[in-house]
Design a protein around this motif. Structure first.
Motif, PDB file in Angstrom:
ATOM      1  N   LEU A 905       0.972  -1.256  -0.019  1.00 19.85           N
ATOM      2  CA  LEU A 905       0.109  -0.127  -0.132  1.00 19.85           C
ATOM      3  C   LEU A 905       0.919   1.202   0.011  1.00 19.85           C
ATOM      4  O   LEU A 905       1.728   1.510   0.928  1.00 19.85           O
ATOM      5  CB  LEU A 905      -0.994   0.066   1.292  1.00 19.85           C
ATOM      6  CG  LEU A 905      -1.908   1.105   1.246  1.00 19.85           C
ATOM      7  CD1 LEU A 905      -2.764   1.197   0.255  1.00 19.85           C
ATOM      8  CD2 LEU A 905      -2.547   1.012   2.621  1.00 19.85           C
ATOM      9  N   PRO A 906       0.908   1.953  -1.077  1.00 22.88           N
ATOM     10  CA  PRO A 906       1.438   3.279  -1.066  1.00 22.88           C
ATOM     11  C   PRO A 906       1.271   4.272   0.154  1.00 22.88           C
ATOM     12  O   PRO A 906       0.076   4.247   0.274  1.00 22.88           O
ATOM     13  CB  PRO A 906       1.424   3.920  -2.618  1.00 22.88           C
ATOM     14  CG  PRO A 906       0.112   3.170  -2.954  1.00 22.88           C
ATOM     15  CD  PRO A 906       0.112   2.020  -2.273  1.00 22.88           C
ATOM     16  N   PRO A 907       2.196   5.076   0.462  1.00 28.02           N
ATOM     17  CA  PRO A 907       1.909   6.218   1.316  1.00 28.02           C
ATOM     18  C   PRO A 907       0.876   7.274   0.957  1.00 28.02           C
ATOM     19  O   PRO A 907       0.802   7.263  -0.341  1.00 28.02           O
ATOM     20  CB  PRO A 907       3.141   6.719   1.937  1.00 28.02           C
ATOM     21  CG  PRO A 907       3.869   6.451   0.783  1.00 28.02           C
ATOM     22  CD  PRO A 907       3.563   5.213   0.159  1.00 28.02           C
ATOM     23  N   ARG A 908       0.114   7.758   1.773  1.00 22.73           N
ATOM     24  CA  ARG A 908      -0.517   8.919   1.277  1.00 22.73           C
ATOM     25  C   ARG A 908       0.336   9.937   0.936  1.00 22.73           C
ATOM     26  O   ARG A 908       1.279  10.271   1.413  1.00 22.73           O
ATOM     27  CB  ARG A 908      -1.336   9.396   2.694  1.00 22.73           C
ATOM     28  CG  ARG A 908      -2.409  10.571   2.280  1.00 22.73           C
ATOM     29  CD  ARG A 908      -3.023  10.970   3.724  1.00 22.73           C
ATOM     30  NE  ARG A 908      -4.263  11.798   3.481  1.00 22.73           N
ATOM     31  CZ  ARG A 908      -3.883  13.250   3.376  1.00 22.73           C
ATOM     32  NH1 ARG A 908      -2.602  13.523   3.518  1.00 22.73           N
ATOM     33  NH2 ARG A 908      -5.094  14.108   3.227  1.00 22.73           N
ATOM     34  N   PRO A 909      -0.177  10.666  -0.213  1.00 21.25           N
ATOM     35  CA  PRO A 909       0.482  11.808  -0.888  1.00 21.25           C
ATOM     36  C   PRO A 909       0.597  13.108   0.320  1.00 21.25           C
ATOM     37  O   PRO A 909      -0.186  13.071   1.041  1.00 21.25           O
ATOM     38  CB  PRO A 909      -0.240  12.446  -2.013  1.00 21.25           C
ATOM     39  CG  PRO A 909      -1.166  11.073  -2.245  1.00 21.25           C
ATOM     40  CD  PRO A 909      -1.561  10.261  -1.110  1.00 21.25           C
ATOM     41  N   ASP A 910       1.765  13.686   0.401  1.00 19.21           N
ATOM     42  CA  ASP A 910       2.011  14.372   1.203  1.00 19.21           C
ATOM     43  C   ASP A 910       1.231  15.654   1.171  1.00 19.21           C
ATOM     44  O   ASP A 910       0.762  16.211   2.309  1.00 19.21           O
ATOM     45  CB  ASP A 910       3.782  15.176   0.806  1.00 19.21           C
ATOM     46  CG  ASP A 910       4.659  13.878   1.152  1.00 19.21           C
ATOM     47  OD1 ASP A 910       4.341  13.013   1.925  1.00 19.21           O
ATOM     48  OD2 ASP A 910       5.641  13.936   0.536  1.00 19.21           O
ATOM     49  N   ASN A 911       0.951  16.370  -0.163  1.00 19.70           N
ATOM     50  CA  ASN A 911       0.162  17.531  -0.131  1.00 19.70           C
ATOM     51  C   ASN A 911      -1.151  17.177   0.194  1.00 19.70           C
ATOM     52  O   ASN A 911      -1.500  16.074   0.282  1.00 19.70           O
ATOM     53  CB  ASN A 911       0.364  18.257  -1.469  1.00 19.70           C
ATOM     54  CG  ASN A 911       0.047  17.369  -2.616  1.00 19.70           C
ATOM     55  OD1 ASN A 911      -0.387  16.106  -2.282  1.00 19.70           O
ATOM     56  ND2 ASN A 911       0.293  17.803  -3.673  1.00 19.70           N
ATOM     57  N   ASP A 912      -2.371  18.206   0.190  1.00 18.96           N
ATOM     58  CA  ASP A 912      -3.704  18.048   0.335  1.00 18.96           C
ATOM     59  C   ASP A 912      -4.317  18.291  -1.029  1.00 18.96           C
ATOM     60  O   ASP A 912      -5.397  18.800  -0.783  1.00 18.96           O
ATOM     61  CB  ASP A 912      -4.195  19.053   1.668  1.00 18.96           C
ATOM     62  CG  ASP A 912      -3.450  18.668   2.898  1.00 18.96           C
ATOM     63  OD1 ASP A 912      -3.212  17.543   3.183  1.00 18.96           O
ATOM     64  OD2 ASP A 912      -3.274  19.711   3.815  1.00 18.96           O
TER      65      ASP A 912
END
Length: 1453
Positions: A905-912
């Motif tokens: 599972l890839p991590p959540r993108p840094d930006n919003d």
């Protein structure tokens, strides 16, 4: 299935029904057994008080009672319970207790059983009172009555009935005495006669112990039997009240008929007929309710109730926890004893005289020149040895020496035993030094641990739950401190009495554990010594016997041809998985293919391929296309024989035939290889053209069918399956004896009650046998539901047949053999309803109890006993039967960790941004639950048949299209949120993408074609989509993993079943390929080819009418046409061949192989089924570790550098958290363990997880013997190395601080000397002082004053002027002026230079008088001693401060 074959394509029917049977009947159904067994194991403790503890098989013969002695006191006196209390003479009592008497009685029981088994039906004309069997029964009854009277006379009646065995004998005596009365002979009292066979269990101690183990704790099985009977009574009463008013339904008219119907549903035999008849009688309105009622009862009875019997039997076979470790030690010791002995085929060389081979040399030893060695070089070793000896003797304690140091004396007293050994052997200095090092390191660790434990008592602080890693670490540290420390060191001051008592109990416990460690090490040393002795024996035989280890006694041991054969035989694919330098595991892409290629050698791979090709060629053989007359089929025969000849010759030349250590014939597999080769060679050389039935040539063709069994020998995993089958043969044999005993009891009873009473005339209008003669017309009906319209006066079609008075076609009780065969068929729960109906109709309704009791005992206890024994043997072969609860949990944890994989599972993108919002939506639980509900809603659409002509199909297909677009939207959102590369990393996402792509293709084809094939494809897509829901729920995922892992681990068992099936199919073609069609042998089910034979055998595996197929293959003349020359020209069967063929196949496959699947499913279910209290690492712990690993492994490669392990351990929370404030040492141990694993290379996901699992359990309880020793040695090495590293780092830190202090002191001395040189230069050169500008001096002074607060905070013992390097004059460094050496000036005292320098700075413009005073005070020749003492005191104060800081650092270590 046969109807589907006639209606649909053949492949579709075979695929559907075979997969249905495999998954539902063999896998999913057995999951229920696993669930019941695990649940029963959990509540075992709760039932322990009700069932009571297990007692031994033999009760103690003596007891103790209080008796008053002569002095008036009381004492315990041993009283023999079995002491004779009767009035018989001593000689009779001694005879009664002798072993000869017991053997005589058992031999008489054996003769009685043989006589009873010899009874048979002789016709209606014999007279019962003159029957020889009746007279023999009277004689045996009188004999056993006299035996009972003798025992009562010798023991007394009270002593006689105190034994349970004597109570059973007395019951038999009373029953058999009544049975010999003529009016009661051949009645229900016959049970007492046939039950005498139970007394024969006393003959075999192993059988007696096994029976007691199963039936001894009678409360368990007794409670379960009572529960089953109560359930049957209650359900029969409910069914009677529900269906007694229904017309045209006679199954529930009375309570006995309702009981028989519900019992029939319990046994699964014909339960569908009961349900169908009830559904047709109640009508369409109540049919669904009635169907649900019967289905729920059937599922509960077959899946839960029968599984409870298996669970109880497994619990009876389970050993107590305190005996398991003892069994482990005994088993390890037995294995060590067996390894010491050579096989008998090698020990035969010891019978021959030794004839060592002599070596001819050209020179004698005296001819070789000896190099000169200097005397001084040899003398230094002698002097060193004497010096070491003297030093060692001086260091030993003596009574006269009193000046030894207290610490040395205590160390010597602790090692008193070792010093005594060293007095005897003064040359073992290295061992003593090593022990002293280990003791010193242990003391340091113990002191550090004690200090850390004292400092870690957080009294007054809020309590925080400690992680399992911290708990286990402190347990191990405490255990080591208790083991290695003395009593004075363990007991600290200020402890309460309770604490001291607890410490004493812990000490005793750990001393016992230390004693166990010594036993374990002794066994391990014994194993090593056994291996060494075996190697020594082989070397001695190799040296003293020239023909030892010579293939065929011809080829030399190191001959070139033998070495070449060895290279050819042992060559295999070996892909290196580890880096040879670092030892790190290589992450190869095709590692599974590499493992498969390296499974066996190249030669074995060639023979596997040749054997498979030969089996494929044999599948084309049939009675009408025989290998003797088909040259194309003979090619495979020649190829197989030629390749096998080459293989055997190479292996014999490389390893020998029989009398070599690695001979070809060293086990059963080698014997089977030689046997298959000889059979194939003889058949190829003979190739008979005419093969009569039941001849030697046909037997040779049947033995040729064993060729597929070669794969068992070639594949190691297949050999393991065979070993698991035969290693538990003893228990399976005992179970078979019990079942045969049960069958013999009921068979003897059946012969005496039903012999000749089951026969009937085939004309239903004839009742008496005298009238059964002539012929009669029998009508023929094509179908039961076909009503032919007949003209007036026209009869139904039919033909005339002769009247015959005969038994039923498939069974009878005229002799014990036929009765045993009938009961064996009933034991498989096939055809017992027919036997029951015939007995009730022709003998009487009361005799229906006979068959019901046998079915209950055989089904509920006999068959479940087979299941339990096979599971227990499987666990014993895998080494899990003797494991304690903690060890079993540890093995389950290791297996579960092997299956665990990193989260893809890839991590959540840094930006919003948009991707982050999509990520939050797709990972929200509400989104996942919604998708699961949509999958279920789409699956509901298949509840209605999709037909092209049905108008309802179009709306259903349209709704499915809508669901498909929703799933497309889901996949699109996940791809956007995770990126295409991140989405592709998960296997679940790949499966969803595949199913969604198929759904899109189906939508396109559906709107383009709109035919039956597109509807079928849409239904398949919905089914594939339904399987994706299993991974969305924890329980469903657990069950799915159980089934999947069971399929993976049972792959070789399934392959073994198929190979056995193939062998029986080939043999069936030879034996029954031309048998005429009968009741069940028809155009679908027959043995005309290997393919159809496999289908029939697969049907027999499921148990469907296997007995009827067997009776069809037993057909004999005059019901068939025989042929004397060839077996393919006759349509008769083979009675003896069919009996052995079908019974052996059904026992091996249905009773043993299928139960191995149950054992595997039970084992794998325990991997995933565990409560929070039982599991060592929960699913939440594993999930948390996967998430943390996913954060650290940013490249998603499954490996990380070693230095990242520190970050990973610091990020762990919960039960795996490592608190650096409390467990800093544990953190160092874990990091160092990862560093030394691959020599500093990258570590994998499973490496870190395995390390955490070892650190999170109590290894003393969870690990087995060998693994425990290895792990403790590893942890000791890690602790020692970490301690060395910690001490080394502390020493470096101390040295660094000392050097910093020295550099600082040197700078102070340098600044003092510079200031003195400046003052001296001003005194010697006064004009330079007068010409100095006051402004510059004032600026410099102001700068010095500004810098003073900063430097004063850093150095409190020195003046700021002295530490200011900028205050020195630059003219001193001028090369043009003369410089003073530092050695010419002495360092002034610490306080005086400060005042002098300050006064010189403040007053140097005041005049010459002040300067003179300054110069006079700074004279280097004045007050030298006082200055040196003051500097020495200052330096001592500096060292004191430094030592205090370093001691604090030492405590931190």
């Amino acid at each position: 299935m046969y109807r589907a074959i006639d209606s649909f394509p053949r492949w579709r029917s075979y695929f559907y029904f075979i997969t249905l049977i495999f998954f539902l009947a063999w896998l999913v159904k057995n999951v229920f057994i696993a669930v019941i067994i695990e649940t029963f194991a959990e509540i075992r403790v709760q039932f322990q008080q009700m069932w009571g503890s297990r007692s031994s098989t033999t009760s103690t013969a003596t007891t103790q009672m209080f008796h008053e002695d002569a002095a008036g006191g009381w004492q315990l006196v041993a009283v023999d319970v079995n002491k004779p209390q009767g009035r018989a003479p001593a000689c009779l009592q001694q005879m009664m207790r002798s072993s000869v008497f017991h053997m005589f009685i058992l031999s008489m029981v054996t003769v009685d059983v043989i006589v009873a088994a010899s009874n048979y039906h002789k016709g209606e004309s014999f007279r019962r009172q003159y029957d020889e069997f009746y007279l023999a029964e009277v004689a045996f009854t009188v004999l056993f009555d006299l035996e009972a009277l003798l025992k009562i006379w010798c023991l007394g009646f009270t002593g006689y009935i105190s034994s349970s065995l004597h109570k059973f004998e007395l019951l038999l005596v009373i029953g058999t005495t009544l049975h010999v009365y003529p009016d009661l002979y051949h009645s229900q009292f016959t049970y007492f006669q046939v039950l005498r066979v139970v007394r024969l269990i006393k003959i075999s101690p192993a059988l007696e112990d096994f029976v007691y183990k199963i039936f001894g704790p009678g409360k368990k099985l007794g409670s379960l039997v009572v529960f089953t009977a109560s359930l049957l009574i209650v359900m029969s009463a409910i069914s009677l009240q529900m269906f007694c008013f229904v017309e045209e339904l006679d199954r529930f008219t009375t309570f006995p008929r309702a009981f028989m119907s519900m019992f029939q549903i319990l046994t699964q035999e014909g339960w569908v007929d009961v349900m169908d008849q009830t559904l047709n009688a109640v009508g369409h309105m109540w049919a669904p309710v009635v169907a649900i009622y019967f289905i729920l009862y059937h599922l509960f009875a077959t899946l839960i109730l029968l599984s409870l019997f298996v669970a109880v039997i497994l619990d009876n076979l389970e050993l107590d926890e305190d005996l398991k470790k003892l069994k482990q030690l005994k088993q390890s010791e037995a294995n060590a004893d067996t390894k010491e002995k050579l096989p008998l085929r090698l020990r035969i060389f010891e019978k021959f005289p030794n004839r060592p081979q002599m070596v001819k040399i050209s020179k004698l030893p005296s001819d070789f020149t000896v190099p000169k060695i200097r005397e001084s070089f040899m003398k230094q070793f002698i002097d060193r040895q004497q010096q070491d000896t003297c030093c060692l003797l001086r260091s030993l304690p003596s009574t006269s020496s009193s000046s030894c140091d207290h610490s040395k004396r205590s160390a010597i007293e602790d090692n008193k035993y070792i010093d005594q050994k060293l007095r005897k052997s003064v040359f073992s200095i290295r061992a003593r030094n090593l022990l002293e090092k280990e003791t010193a390191v242990t003391k340091i660790l113990r002191a550090c641990t004690r200090q850390r434990m004292l400092s870690g008592s957080f009294e007054g602080q809020p309590a925080k739950e400690r992680s399992i890693l911290s708990v286990q670490h402190h347990i191990r540290q405490e255990r080591r401190s208790l083991r290695h420390g003395s009593n004075s060191q363990r007991i600290s001051r200020g402890k309460s009495l309770e604490t001291l008592t607890q410490d004493h109990s812990n000490t005793v416990r750990y001393r016992n554990a230390q004693r166990e460690d010594s036993e374990i090490k002794m066994i391990q040393e014994k194993k090593e010594q056994a291996e060494m002795k075996r190697k020594v024996q082989e070397e001695e035989l190799r040296e003293n016997h020239p023909y030892f280890d010579k293939p065929l006694f011809i080829v030399g041991r190191e001959h070139r041809f033998r070495n070449f054969c060895r290279v050819v035989v042992r060559a295999r694919f070996n892909a290196s998985k580890t880096d040879p330098v670092t030892g790190a595991v290589k992450n190869t892409k095709y590692h599974q293919l590499y493992d498969l290629l390296g499974l066996v050698t190249y030669l074995d791979w060639v023979m596997i391929i040749v054997t498979i090709c030969s089996c494929i060629s044999m599948m084309f053989e049939s009675p009408f296309r025989r290998v003797m007359h088909a040259p194309t089929l003979q090619i495979a025969e020649y190829v197989f024989v030629i390749f096998m000849s080459i293989e055997l010759n190479l292996k014999i030349m490389a390893d020998g035939l029989f009398f070599t250590p690695t001979a070809v014939i060293r086990d059963f597999g080698g014997v089977m290889d030689i046997f298959i080769y000889l059979v194939s060679l003889i058949f190829l050389c003979w190739m008979p053209q005419n093969v009569p039935a039941e001849s030697g040539a046909q037997l040779l063709m049947v033995l040729r069918c064993l060729r597929p069994l070669r794969i068992f020998k070639l594949v190691p995993q297949m050999r393991k399956v065979v070993r698991e089958l035969f290693s538990g043969f003893k228990e399976i044999f005992l179970v078979s004896i019990l079942l045969l005993t049960l069958m013999l009891v009921f068979a003897s009873f059946g012969v005496q009650l039903f012999a000749g009473k089951l026969a009937k005339c085939n004309d239903p209008n004839i009742i008496r046998r005298e009238d059964c003669n002539g012929i009669f017309r029998i009508n023929v009906s094509v179908s039961k539901n076909l009503n032919l319209k007949l003209r007036p006066g026209e009869k139904k079609p039919g033909f005339w047949v002769p009247r015959v008075w005969a038994n039923p076609r498939n069974f009878n009780f005229d002799n014990v053999g036929n009765a045993m065969l009938a009961l064996f068929e009933v034991l498989s729960l096939k055809g017992w309803v027919e036997v029951r109906d015939v007995i009730i109709h022709r003998v009487g309704p009361m005799h229906g109890i006979y068959i019901h009791v046998f079915v209950f005992l055989g089904c509920m206890i006999g068959l479940t006993l087979f299941v339990g024994v096979v599971i227990a043997n499987f666990n014993e072969n895998k080494g899990t039967a003797l494991l304690t609860v903690d060890q079993r949990r540890w093995e389950d944890l290791k297996s579960r960790l092997k299956i665990a994989q990193p989260l893809h599972l890839p991590p959540r993108p840094d930006n919003d941004g948009f991707r982050a919002k999509m990520y939050d939506i797709t990972q929200h639980p509400f989104f996942k639950r919604t998708i699961a509900l949509l999958v279920l809603a789409q699956s509901v659409l298949l509840s209605v048949k999709w037909d092209v002509e049905d108008p309802v199909t179009v709306p259903l297909a349209t709704m499915s299209v809508v669901f498909t677009f929703i799933f497309v939207l889901e996949v699109t959102m996940k791809i956007i949120a995770m990126s295409p590369a991140g989405f592709w990393q998960s296997r679940r996402n790949r499966y969803d993408l595949l199913v969604t792509s198929l759904g899109v293709v189906w939508v396109v084809l559906h709107f383009a074609l709109l035919n039956a094939y597109t509807y079928m494809m849409g239904a398949c897509v919905i089914v594939f989509r339904f399987f994706s829901i299993c991974g969305k729920h924890v329980t469903l995922k657990m069950l799915l993993l159980t089934v999947v892992v069971s399929m993976y681990k049972s792959f070789f068992i399934i392959v073994g079943m198929f190979l056995l099936l193939l062998c029986y199919a080939f043999a069936g073609v030879v034996l029954f390929g031309t048998v005429k069609y009968g009741e069940n042998i028809n155009r679908h089910a027959n043995f005309s080819s290997a393919g159809k034979a496999i289908t029939v055998l697969f049907r027999i595996v499921t148990g469907e009418d296997w007995n009827k197929i067997m009776h069809d293959c037993m057909v004999q003349p005059p019901f068939c046409t025989p042929d004397e020359f060839t077996y393919w020209a006759t349509d008769c069967g083979n009675y003896a061949g069919a009996l052995m063929y079908f019974c052996s196949f059904y026992v091996i496959i249905a009773y043993i192989m299928l139960n191995l699947l149950v054992a595997i499913i039970v084992e794998n279910f325990s991997l995933f089924y565990s409560t929070e209290e039982d599991q060592l690492l929960s699913y939440n712990d594993l999930r948390h570790f996967q998430i943390i690993w996913n954060m650290v492994d940013d490249k998603r490669e499954g490996v990380i550098p070693t230095f990242r392990v520190k970050f990973l351990l610091r990020l762990l929370r919960g039960r795996l958290e490592v608190d650096l404030d409390k467990d800093k040492l544990l953190f160092k141990h874990m990091c160092y363990e990862m560093e030394r694993l691959h020599n500093g290379g990258d570590v994998t996901f499973h490496d870190v997880l395995s390390m955490l699992s070892y650190r999170s359990v109590d290894i003393r309880k969870s690990l087995q013997l060998e693994e425990l020793l290895a792990r403790e040695q590893l942890e000791y090495t890690i602790e020692e190395e970490v301690a060395k590293q910690t001490i080394r780092m502390w020493l470096k830190k101390c040295l660094k601080r000392i050097r910093a202090k020295q550099q600082q002191s040197c700078s102070i001395i340098h600044s003092l000397r510079e200031s003195q040189q400046q003052e001296l230069s001003r005194f010697l050169n006064p004009p330079s002082i007068e010409t100095t500008q006051p402004s510059e001096d004032m600026n410099a002074n102001s700068q010095d004053n500004n810098m003073q607060p900063e430097t004063s905070s850093q150095q409190q013992l020195l003046s700021p002027t002295l530490s200011d390097r900028g205050g020195s004059r630059q003219d001193s460094t001028d090369p043009g002026k003369p410089q003073r050496k530092f050695g010419q000036w002495r360092l002034p005292s610490a306080p005086k230079p400060i005042s002098h320098s300050v006064s010189s700075v403040n007053l140097r413009f005041a005049g010459r008088t002040t300067m003179k005073s300054v110069v006079c005070k700074m004279n280097p020749m004045t007050d030298t001693a006082s200055c040196g003492s003051e500097v020495k005191k200052w330096w001592t104060r500096q060292l004191t401060v430094e030592s205090d800081e370093s001691s604090d650092d030492l405590l931190d270590v």
